[in-house]
Design an enzyme around this catalytic site. Sequence first.
Site, PDB file in Angstrom:
ATOM      1  N   ASN A  44       0.890  -1.178  -0.025  1.00 22.73           N
ATOM      2  CA  ASN A  44       0.143   0.143   0.086  1.00 22.73           C
ATOM      3  C   ASN A  44       0.785   1.354   0.272  1.00 22.73           C
ATOM      4  O   ASN A  44       2.002   1.343   0.591  1.00 22.73           O
ATOM      5  CB  ASN A  44      -1.051  -0.042   1.024  1.00 22.73           C
ATOM      6  CG  ASN A  44      -0.486  -0.316   2.581  1.00 22.73           C
ATOM      7  OD1 ASN A  44       0.597  -0.820   2.653  1.00 22.73           O
ATOM      8  ND2 ASN A  44      -1.235   0.435   3.480  1.00 22.73           N
ATOM      9  N   GLU A  46       0.348   5.402   0.663  1.00 23.18           N
ATOM     10  CA  GLU A  46      -0.512   6.524   1.232  1.00 23.18           C
ATOM     11  C   GLU A  46      -0.019   7.685   0.614  1.00 23.18           C
ATOM     12  O   GLU A  46       0.784   7.855  -0.107  1.00 23.18           O
ATOM     13  CB  GLU A  46      -0.785   6.419   2.406  1.00 23.18           C
ATOM     14  CG  GLU A  46      -1.307   4.914   3.065  1.00 23.18           C
ATOM     15  CD  GLU A  46      -1.487   4.956   4.434  1.00 23.18           C
ATOM     16  OE1 GLU A  46      -0.899   5.871   5.291  1.00 23.18           O
ATOM     17  OE2 GLU A  46      -2.006   3.797   4.898  1.00 23.18           O
ATOM     18  N   CYS A  55      -3.954   0.474  -2.625  1.00 21.69           N
ATOM     19  CA  CYS A  55      -4.051  -0.828  -1.732  1.00 21.69           C
ATOM     20  C   CYS A  55      -2.884  -1.595  -2.382  1.00 21.69           C
ATOM     21  O   CYS A  55      -2.461  -1.741  -3.633  1.00 21.69           O
ATOM     22  CB  CYS A  55      -5.355  -1.484  -1.706  1.00 21.69           C
ATOM     23  SG  CYS A  55      -6.625  -0.838  -0.625  1.00 21.69           S
ATOM     24  N   GLU A  57      -3.166  -4.893  -2.830  1.00 28.95           N
ATOM     25  CA  GLU A  57      -3.643  -5.766  -3.915  1.00 28.95           C
ATOM     26  C   GLU A  57      -3.842  -5.190  -4.992  1.00 28.95           C
ATOM     27  O   GLU A  57      -3.513  -5.691  -6.292  1.00 28.95           O
ATOM     28  CB  GLU A  57      -5.176  -6.064  -3.500  1.00 28.95           C
ATOM     29  CG  GLU A  57      -5.074  -7.015  -2.076  1.00 28.95           C
ATOM     30  CD  GLU A  57      -5.508  -6.209  -1.091  1.00 28.95           C
ATOM     31  OE1 GLU A  57      -4.729  -4.938  -0.835  1.00 28.95           O
ATOM     32  OE2 GLU A  57      -6.363  -6.724  -0.062  1.00 28.95           O
ATOM     33  N   CYS A  91     -10.821  -3.942  -3.507  1.00 28.98           N
ATOM     34  CA  CYS A  91     -10.099  -4.816  -3.954  1.00 28.98           C
ATOM     35  C   CYS A  91     -10.611  -6.115  -4.192  1.00 28.98           C
ATOM     36  O   CYS A  91     -10.181  -7.279  -4.872  1.00 28.98           O
ATOM     37  CB  CYS A  91      -8.848  -4.927  -2.868  1.00 28.98           C
ATOM     38  SG  CYS A  91      -7.902  -3.742  -3.020  1.00 28.98           S
TER      39      CYS A  91
HETATM   40  N1  THU Z   1      -5.159  -1.514   2.857  1.00 31.99           N
HETATM   41  C1  THU Z   1      -4.668  -2.427   1.856  1.00 31.99           C
HETATM   42  O1  THU Z   1      -3.572  -2.103   1.143  1.00 31.99           O
HETATM   43  N2  THU Z   1      -5.579  -3.505   1.484  1.00 31.99           N
HETATM   44  C2  THU Z   1      -6.732  -3.799   1.979  1.00 31.99           C
HETATM   45  O2  THU Z   1      -7.285  -4.665   1.526  1.00 31.99           O
HETATM   46  C3  THU Z   1      -7.342  -2.918   3.128  1.00 31.99           C
HETATM   47  C4  THU Z   1      -6.758  -1.496   3.279  1.00 31.99           C
HETATM   48  C5  THU Z   1      -4.473  -0.478   3.086  1.00 31.99           C
HETATM   49  C6  THU Z   1      -5.090   1.031   2.614  1.00 31.99           C
HETATM   50  C7  THU Z   1      -4.461   2.141   3.794  1.00 31.99           C
HETATM   51  O3  THU Z   1      -3.175   2.301   3.457  1.00 31.99           O
HETATM   52  C8  THU Z   1      -4.335   1.175   5.051  1.00 31.99           C
HETATM   53  O4  THU Z   1      -4.377  -0.407   4.571  1.00 31.99           O
HETATM   54  C9  THU Z   1      -5.192   1.434   6.006  1.00 31.99           C
HETATM   55  O5  THU Z   1      -6.479   1.308   5.405  1.00 31.99           O
END
Ligand code: THU
Length: 135
Positions: A44, A46, A55, A57, A91
């Site tokens: 992920n 941000e 995300c 995935e 996702c």
């Molecule tokens: N996140 C993912 O990368 N995949 C998921 O399926 C759930 C959430 C990340 C997004 C964000 O950077 C952090 O987790 C908190 O939501």
Amino acid sequence: MTTSVPDLRAAAASVRENAYAPYSNFKVGAAMRAKSGKIYVGANVENVSYPVGTCAEEAALAAMIAAGETEVVEAYVIADCAEPIPPCGACRQRLKEFGKDDVTVWLGTTDGAEEATTIGDLLPGAFDTAHMARS
Ligand code: THU
């Protein structure tokens, strides 16, 4: 199959360390085994403008597509949490786009717990082109 093949888990755990998650402090790693057998990974990412984030995935699937592959045959998602992380709704729809319903999705924790589910179980009633049919 009650435990994952170690290579996929290791790939997801390794890329997770490179996640950029200074706002949530919640790092996620994902690994997609494509039809060719190659593994594509993502973490992920941000952003200070929160909705801009990506995300894990999503990143792994994008890497697979960029490499010219279109089918996932096994997936692994890992995070540092008490229970295996359930992928977010978006996702699930992304996995559905590139994998059959019976594809195994492993959900793991950095502590070593893991459970198996499938794309179909994660997203029953997925949005599909049939819903756009016009008479
Ligand atoms: N996140 C993912 O990368 N995949 C998921 O399926 C759930 C959430 C990340 C997004 C964000 O950077 C952090 O987790 C908190 O939501």
